[in-house]
Write a protein that holds these residues in place. Structure first.
Motif, PDB file in Angstrom:
ATOM      1  N   VAL A 218     -20.330  26.974 -39.692  1.00 52.77           N
ATOM      2  CA  VAL A 218     -19.509  26.948 -40.896  1.00 52.77           C
ATOM      3  C   VAL A 218     -19.140  25.500 -41.209  1.00 52.77           C
ATOM      4  O   VAL A 218     -18.571  24.802 -40.353  1.00 52.77           O
ATOM      5  CB  VAL A 218     -18.236  27.795 -40.722  1.00 52.77           C
ATOM      6  N   ILE A 219     -19.458  25.075 -42.418  1.00 57.85           N
ATOM      7  CA  ILE A 219     -19.167  23.706 -42.862  1.00 57.85           C
ATOM      8  C   ILE A 219     -18.127  23.798 -43.967  1.00 57.85           C
ATOM      9  O   ILE A 219     -18.375  24.396 -45.018  1.00 57.85           O
ATOM     10  CB  ILE A 219     -20.444  23.004 -43.354  1.00 57.85           C
ATOM     11  N   GLY A 220     -16.942  23.248 -43.717  1.00 56.20           N
ATOM     12  CA  GLY A 220     -15.816  23.493 -44.610  1.00 56.20           C
ATOM     13  C   GLY A 220     -15.238  22.261 -45.272  1.00 56.20           C
ATOM     14  O   GLY A 220     -15.468  21.119 -44.851  1.00 56.20           O
ATOM     15  N   PHE A 221     -14.456  22.538 -46.299  1.00 56.21           N
ATOM     16  CA  PHE A 221     -13.665  21.543 -47.019  1.00 56.21           C
ATOM     17  C   PHE A 221     -12.286  22.152 -47.202  1.00 56.21           C
ATOM     18  O   PHE A 221     -12.166  23.336 -47.540  1.00 56.21           O
ATOM     19  CB  PHE A 221     -14.302  21.240 -48.379  1.00 56.21           C
ATOM     20  N   ALA A 222     -11.230  21.374 -46.987  1.00 60.11           N
ATOM     21  CA  ALA A 222      -9.879  21.906 -47.146  1.00 60.11           C
ATOM     22  C   ALA A 222      -8.971  20.837 -47.722  1.00 60.11           C
ATOM     23  O   ALA A 222      -8.891  19.725 -47.197  1.00 60.11           O
ATOM     24  CB  ALA A 222      -9.327  22.402 -45.804  1.00 60.11           C
ATOM     25  N   ALA A 223      -8.313  21.160 -48.813  1.00 58.56           N
ATOM     26  CA  ALA A 223      -7.341  20.267 -49.437  1.00 58.56           C
ATOM     27  C   ALA A 223      -6.427  21.109 -50.310  1.00 58.56           C
ATOM     28  O   ALA A 223      -6.724  22.265 -50.609  1.00 58.56           O
ATOM     29  CB  ALA A 223      -8.032  19.186 -50.269  1.00 58.56           C
ATOM     30  N   ARG A 224      -5.311  20.515 -50.717  1.00 57.29           N
ATOM     31  CA  ARG A 224      -4.398  21.255 -51.590  1.00 57.29           C
ATOM     32  C   ARG A 224      -5.092  21.654 -52.879  1.00 57.29           C
ATOM     33  O   ARG A 224      -4.893  22.747 -53.396  1.00 57.29           O
ATOM     34  CB  ARG A 224      -3.169  20.397 -51.897  1.00 57.29           C
ATOM     35  N   ASP A 225      -5.908  20.745 -53.423  1.00 59.40           N
ATOM     36  CA  ASP A 225      -6.647  21.063 -54.647  1.00 59.40           C
ATOM     37  C   ASP A 225      -8.087  20.586 -54.518  1.00 59.40           C
ATOM     38  O   ASP A 225      -8.404  19.675 -53.763  1.00 59.40           O
ATOM     39  CB  ASP A 225      -5.978  20.442 -55.884  1.00 59.40           C
ATOM     40  N   LEU A 226      -8.956  21.257 -55.251  1.00 60.76           N
ATOM     41  CA  LEU A 226     -10.384  20.916 -55.239  1.00 60.76           C
ATOM     42  C   LEU A 226     -10.596  19.820 -56.276  1.00 60.76           C
ATOM     43  O   LEU A 226     -11.092  20.047 -57.372  1.00 60.76           O
ATOM     44  CB  LEU A 226     -11.211  22.162 -55.549  1.00 60.76           C
ATOM     45  N   VAL A 252     -17.570  26.853 -47.017  1.00 61.07           N
ATOM     46  CA  VAL A 252     -16.323  27.375 -47.552  1.00 61.07           C
ATOM     47  C   VAL A 252     -15.426  26.206 -47.951  1.00 61.07           C
ATOM     48  O   VAL A 252     -15.307  25.219 -47.218  1.00 61.07           O
ATOM     49  CB  VAL A 252     -15.614  28.293 -46.535  1.00 61.07           C
ATOM     50  N   ALA A 253     -14.825  26.317 -49.141  1.00 65.46           N
ATOM     51  CA  ALA A 253     -13.931  25.273 -49.659  1.00 65.46           C
ATOM     52  C   ALA A 253     -12.555  25.874 -49.898  1.00 65.46           C
ATOM     53  O   ALA A 253     -12.380  26.709 -50.792  1.00 65.46           O
ATOM     54  CB  ALA A 253     -14.498  24.677 -50.940  1.00 65.46           C
ATOM     55  N   PHE A 254     -11.579  25.444 -49.087  1.00 63.59           N
ATOM     56  CA  PHE A 254     -10.207  25.925 -49.223  1.00 63.59           C
ATOM     57  C   PHE A 254      -9.433  25.009 -50.166  1.00 63.59           C
ATOM     58  O   PHE A 254      -9.496  23.784 -50.039  1.00 63.59           O
ATOM     59  CB  PHE A 254      -9.507  25.933 -47.865  1.00 63.59           C
ATOM     60  N   GLY A 255      -8.692  25.604 -51.091  1.00 60.72           N
ATOM     61  CA  GLY A 255      -7.872  24.814 -51.998  1.00 60.72           C
ATOM     62  C   GLY A 255      -7.837  25.423 -53.380  1.00 60.72           C
ATOM     63  O   GLY A 255      -8.686  26.234 -53.747  1.00 60.72           O
ATOM     64  N   GLY A 256      -6.849  25.018 -54.159  1.00 55.19           N
ATOM     65  CA  GLY A 256      -6.703  25.528 -55.511  1.00 55.19           C
ATOM     66  C   GLY A 256      -7.592  24.801 -56.497  1.00 55.19           C
ATOM     67  O   GLY A 256      -7.781  23.587 -56.401  1.00 55.19           O
TER      68      GLY A 256
END
Length: 426
Positions: A218-226, A252-256
């Motif tokens: 799993v290769i991810g991105f996570a921040a408050r906003d995209l 998967v990209a976590f964030g609004g």
């Protein structure tokens, strides 16, 4: 020796310094209070009677505001309410230091009006200094408006007894003449209170990676906003390249996606698409159709769900373009994430290359090569993650940073004493 009385100020609680305020009180290091707006005070009344309210001098945001000075007017309304509340509080409570958010706590009306050291927290002085992608520039009106905010922050840096910035990168955005008045300290985290999510079932007992043999990494991105500032465009481009080369992985990209905090890309997107596309994420999905087919977007998750999901990520890409601090990145490191980040700017203050992650140049092929190498090297991923966890907790746990903050607050009290000729409390 009595405890120093520290009053934190911010329109939102817990917000900036809320947890620090609570921790200092709970551990007996200070008699701390948090001064916030009435709504936040009422919602958090059960957390303690140290949460106090101030009433802004009129609506913080009004329809008749002047565009070019709206943020300064907002700070003035906050600042006038803060002065009223502290003046009333001072009649029955000694105040040694006030720690205020530069905009949402607005301390500039306090100078020479109350008998306490004034400490201003300034995340960064202006968007001009912070930076934005030239592909998504601000309009002239936005650039001019930004000058007013910069002017307010420079004034605070000049007149506060101390300024705190979250990173050296942020401090360096100020003119050299002001930097001697600024100290660097990132806010702390209560890592012990963070529940440890269960690892994936296939990973229990393994030191090789998040998932079992034969499953997709799993290769991810996570921040408050995209957003552009957080490097979301770079993440999408890298995913597009990996898919083009036949890499079999989950993304998967976590964030609004709906709001962007530190840039102007949303307005550029709306203009380019005539209003038919309104988010930067959707714009990028049109530009990179291969990536659009494979990236999962969970959106803004409840905290416990987010913590559980990031435990499944094998490699985090954090290609930050512009930024001066990111609490989410510290948490990912503190939870043992394997992170790839740029070899410049703020991220390089948290990550030591090949120790607790990787620092890479702004070169697409360098990132692709490292992603591929780490996909095939679970032991190295594990080593980075374990070191990231131990280093983040050793540097940024509340138990570690609270004494540092208390030293800064006493420094501010001494600065004020030297300026006024009155002895500082010890």
């Amino acid at each position: 020796m009595s405890k120093p009385v520290i009053v934190f100020v911010g329109a939102v609680y817990p917000g900036q310094f809320g947890h620090l305020c609570d921790y200092l009180r709970e551990t007996g290091q200070a008699q701390s209070f948090f001064l916030t707006t009435p709504g936040h005070m009422e919602r958090n009344r059960a957390r303690g009677n140290h949460i106090l309210g101030f009433q802004p001098d009129g609506p913080i945001i009004s329809d008749d505001r002047y565009y070019y000075s709206a943020k300064v007017e907002r700070s003035a309304r906050i600042g006038r309410g803060v002065l009223n509340a502290l003046t009333a509080m001072r009649k029955h409570t000694r105040i040694d230091a006030v720690v205020a958010h530069s905009l949402w706590g607005a301390p500039h009306f306090l100078y020479d009006e109350i008998d306490a050291a004034i400490i201003s927290y300034i995340e960064f002085p202006s968007f001009r200094a912070h930076g934005w992608d030239p592909a998504y520039p601000p309009d002239l009106a936005q650039r001019i408006t930004d000058r007013n905010t910069e002017m307010l922050n420079f004034h605070q840096a000049l007149n506060s007894d101390l300024v705190i910035c979250p990173s050296q990168h942020a401090k360096n955005m100020f003119p050299a003449a002001l930097r001697s008045r600024i100290e660097v300290q990132l806010e702390g985290f209560d890592f012990a209170a963070m529940a440890e999510p269960d690892p994936p079932a296939s990973d229990k007992g393994s030191k090789g990676g998040k998932r079992g043999k034969g499953s997709k990494p799993v290769i991810g991105f996570a921040a408050r906003d995209l957003s552009s500032a957080k490097g979301f465009e770079t993440y999408v481009r890298l995913v597009d390249t990996l898919v083009e080369r036949g890499v079999d992985a989950q993304f998967v990209a976590f964030g609004g996606a709906e709001e962007v905090t530190y840039g102007y890309e949303q307005q550029a997107v709306k203009r380019q698409h005539g209003g038919k596309v309104t988010t930067f994420r959707d714009h990028l999905m049109l530009a990179y159709p291969r990536a659009a087919k494979v990236i999962e977007f969970p959106g803004k998750l409840p905290y416990d769900a987010f913590a559980s999901r990031i435990a499944w990520v094998d490699i985090f890409l954090y290609p930050l373009k512009f930024g001066v601090a990111n609490w989410g990145l510290v948490e990912i490191l503190g939870r043992g994430g394997c992170v790839l980040a740029p070899d410049r700017g703020y991220a390089a203050e948290l990550i030591q290359d090949d120790i607790n992650g990787r620092l890479l140049p702004d070169d697409n092929e360098a990132w692709i090569a490292e992603i591929l190498a780490l996909m095939d090297d679970p032991a190295r991923r594990y080593r980075y993650g374990q070191k990231a966890r131990s280093m983040a907790r050793a540097q940024y746990d509340l138990s570690v940073v609270a004494p540092r903050y208390m030293a800064l607050f006493r420094q501010a009290m001494s600065n004020r004493a030297a300026r006024t000729g009155r002895p500082a409390r010890r």
